[in-house]
Write an enzyme that holds these catalytic residues in place. Sequence first.
Site, PDB file in Angstrom:
ATOM      1  N   LYS A 142      44.326  41.229  48.603  1.00 18.15           N
ATOM      2  CA  LYS A 142      43.365  40.732  49.591  1.00 18.15           C
ATOM      3  C   LYS A 142      43.787  41.027  51.026  1.00 18.15           C
ATOM      4  O   LYS A 142      42.964  41.061  51.929  1.00 18.15           O
ATOM      5  CB  LYS A 142      43.174  39.224  49.424  1.00 18.15           C
ATOM      6  CG  LYS A 142      42.613  38.805  48.077  1.00 18.15           C
ATOM      7  CD  LYS A 142      41.104  38.746  48.079  1.00 18.15           C
ATOM      8  CE  LYS A 142      40.570  38.226  46.751  1.00 18.15           C
ATOM      9  NZ  LYS A 142      39.107  38.212  46.689  1.00 18.15           N
ATOM     10  N   SER A 155      38.894  31.020  47.301  1.00 20.13           N
ATOM     11  CA  SER A 155      39.621  30.213  46.313  1.00 20.13           C
ATOM     12  C   SER A 155      41.121  30.276  46.572  1.00 20.13           C
ATOM     13  O   SER A 155      41.904  29.648  45.886  1.00 20.13           O
ATOM     14  CB  SER A 155      39.328  30.711  44.902  1.00 20.13           C
ATOM     15  OG  SER A 155      39.788  32.030  44.750  1.00 20.13           O
ATOM     16  N   GLN A 201      44.715  33.167  52.482  1.00 16.91           N
ATOM     17  CA  GLN A 201      46.052  33.507  52.981  1.00 16.91           C
ATOM     18  C   GLN A 201      46.025  34.850  53.694  1.00 16.91           C
ATOM     19  O   GLN A 201      46.682  35.037  54.718  1.00 16.91           O
ATOM     20  CB  GLN A 201      47.045  33.589  51.824  1.00 16.91           C
ATOM     21  CG  GLN A 201      47.342  32.245  51.200  1.00 16.91           C
ATOM     22  CD  GLN A 201      48.536  32.325  50.256  1.00 16.91           C
ATOM     23  OE1 GLN A 201      49.593  32.854  50.607  1.00 16.91           O
ATOM     24  NE2 GLN A 201      48.380  31.792  49.071  1.00 16.91           N
ATOM     25  N   GLY A 213      35.980  39.452  39.935  1.00 17.39           N
ATOM     26  CA  GLY A 213      35.634  38.094  40.352  1.00 17.39           C
ATOM     27  C   GLY A 213      34.404  38.222  41.237  1.00 17.39           C
ATOM     28  O   GLY A 213      33.290  38.373  40.754  1.00 17.39           O
ATOM     29  N   GLY A 214      34.617  38.261  42.544  1.00 14.54           N
ATOM     30  CA  GLY A 214      33.517  38.493  43.472  1.00 14.54           C
ATOM     31  C   GLY A 214      33.046  39.936  43.480  1.00 14.54           C
ATOM     32  O   GLY A 214      31.975  40.239  43.995  1.00 14.54           O
ATOM     33  N   GLY A 215      33.848  40.831  42.949  1.00 15.75           N
ATOM     34  CA  GLY A 215      33.432  42.236  42.841  1.00 15.75           C
ATOM     35  C   GLY A 215      33.970  43.148  43.935  1.00 15.75           C
ATOM     36  O   GLY A 215      33.735  44.356  43.907  1.00 15.75           O
ATOM     37  N   GLY A 216      34.712  42.577  44.880  1.00 12.34           N
ATOM     38  CA  GLY A 216      35.194  43.385  45.997  1.00 12.34           C
ATOM     39  C   GLY A 216      36.298  44.363  45.615  1.00 12.34           C
ATOM     40  O   GLY A 216      36.352  45.475  46.146  1.00 12.34           O
ATOM     41  N   ALA A 222      33.371  33.439  32.781  1.00  7.52           N
ATOM     42  CA  ALA A 222      32.770  33.685  34.109  1.00  7.52           C
ATOM     43  C   ALA A 222      32.308  35.140  34.119  1.00  7.52           C
ATOM     44  O   ALA A 222      32.739  35.935  34.923  1.00  7.52           O
ATOM     45  CB  ALA A 222      33.788  33.423  35.219  1.00  7.52           C
ATOM     46  N   LYS A 270      59.205  41.215  33.745  1.00  5.14           N
ATOM     47  CA  LYS A 270      59.978  40.345  34.639  1.00  5.14           C
ATOM     48  C   LYS A 270      59.365  40.270  36.035  1.00  5.14           C
ATOM     49  O   LYS A 270      60.079  40.203  37.043  1.00  5.14           O
ATOM     50  CB  LYS A 270      61.437  40.814  34.765  1.00  5.14           C
ATOM     51  CG  LYS A 270      62.128  41.099  33.457  1.00  5.14           C
ATOM     52  CD  LYS A 270      62.288  39.902  32.577  1.00  5.14           C
ATOM     53  CE  LYS A 270      63.003  40.267  31.287  1.00  5.14           C
ATOM     54  NZ  LYS A 270      62.918  39.167  30.311  1.00  5.14           N
ATOM     55  N   SER A 297      46.501  42.423  40.652  1.00  2.51           N
ATOM     56  CA  SER A 297      45.868  41.979  41.893  1.00  2.51           C
ATOM     57  C   SER A 297      46.679  40.988  42.711  1.00  2.51           C
ATOM     58  O   SER A 297      46.608  41.006  43.937  1.00  2.51           O
ATOM     59  CB  SER A 297      44.495  41.395  41.567  1.00  2.51           C
ATOM     60  OG  SER A 297      44.601  40.442  40.517  1.00  2.51           O
TER      61      SER A 297
END
Lengths: 311, 311
Positions: B50, B75, B80, B176-179, B205, B269, B300
Amino acid sequence: MNKETLIEVHNRIKPFIHKTPVLSSSLLNDMVGANIVFKCENFQKMGAFKMRGAANAILSLSNEERERGVVTHSSGNFAQAVSLAAKKLDVKAYIVMPENAPQVKKDGVKTYKGEIIECESTPQAREATADKIKKEKGASFLHPSNQDEVIYGNSTAAMELLEECPELDVILTPVGGGGLIAGTALAAHYFSDNCKVIGGEPMEADDAYRSLISGKIETNESFHTVADGLRTHLGDRNFPIIQKHVDKIIRVEEYEIINAMRLIWERMKIIIEPSCAVPFAAVLKNKGEFRDKNVGIILSGGNVDVKNLPF
Amino acid sequence: MNKETLIEVHNRIKPFIHKTPVLSSSLLNDMVGANIVFKCENFQKMGAFKMRGAANAILSLSNEERERGVVTHSSGNFAQAVSLAAKKLDVKAYIVMPENAPQVKKDGVKTYKGEIIECESTPQAREATADKIKKEKGASFLHPSNQDEVIYGNSTAAMELLEECPELDVILTPVGGGGLIAGTALAAHYFSDNCKVIGGEPMEADDAYRSLISGKIETNESFHTVADGLRTHLGDRNFPIIQKHVDKIIRVEEYEIINAMRLIWERMKIIIEPSCAVPFAAVLKNKGEFRDKNVGIILSGGNVDVKNLPF
């Protein structure tokens, strides 16, 4: 032995090991005020530096010896290392393990087709059980830390680190049986100009710290430490190397080990086992001593039971 | 936009991101029968891909806009990312977060000096709260997934992966959001010859899976998935890209996500969050489809509360 011995060892074991990555974290650097590089032996084959010594020890045996198999006692990682190295060389491996060893370590041995023989969780019980198998099967005994071939194999982690980061002022390792720090001390002696070697040791199993002070091998009466890989004693092969080439040992409390482990997990996003966190805990404890220094830390292993964490 | 747009974006954000490592595991390769490389965005700054989209979005604002600050709802990881990117550019960040977001993600925002405004854990509540701040403060709204600058920033992870591994047959990402998948699809379109892009999505989902079938944006009535980063919906900016350039979506069950997460933890690990395990779960589920292929997986993120694990 000399510098060439270690170069030969490294070349011999290279087909059986990973050249592990060296990572750093600006957040952890800022926290300490030093430039820290981590040699990630948690990414080594079977998850720990022990693969290096085990591979070298088995490769040093004659064909006749290999046919009769090998036996070792280990709190876990050396057991997996011997099992995997033996499997790759088609050698039978008998593994004496304490009955309270983490399940993830027992499963690791089974994955690599080692034969487990359980015993009580004391150094005495381990040695007696291994001795019995040695006599019955004619197997060669491999010691997890107190054997020259194992110590030289362990040296190769620091050799790789010094090749990648020749400017290091100091390298830290955990101290359990003494095999990793002795190997590291030999590597620093032969492959750096002035790189010091410092050990990190749990206060609850501080035999190496006390041995360096008294000048003879001291033992622990108990091992109440979360660092399960360090519940062992120094030996007569590695102690003289440690006396000669190790700068000092820094002792840390249990909560300091757990805090250091969690910091590495959360900030570096890598999995290390409790024993592995001990040298970073030592650096965090004695920050002033390491400020503005180039610090190498050998992250010894990552075999932890994720269902049984200390946090 | 075109290929040059993405190259410009990558150059613009480079000072603010890590070029993350690409790792592989022979054990996991053997398990699947494929050659899998993992692009480790869990090692990205703030612990997730992100950072790429957030940095690009803020760098695309005018000086006047930057003075009035930025606002987002998230979320967790985008929160962050915006906080850290804004801090580096001396921009005020207002962060709307669901009240049930993991504590580790809230702490992350605080670390990076973002101002948290809590709301209910529904897409509607998040949007209404962000809208209010946008009006009151004149802040620029940054969407975690449905904004061109964010999508293009996300593309840079796959661009780096394809530069390092140009022979990939397929790249998988979570949806998720598709980005992320939209950005990855653009990267594969412009920077590979024939590399497919496939999404992994929780069965609980599966709005993107259903949207691709129906040809319009579908929504989820509930989000009962451990993959907390994927409790969101597709948007009108990324859905057309996904329709045009994504091969398909593979849905996975909750136990498959947890199993894939644990395998990556124990075998590689490295620490990944549940959302991050979804594409590897998809590969494990459909092994036959990936056999003997060169498979890229974008890991991700790694922001997980180590005191609250699903195993």
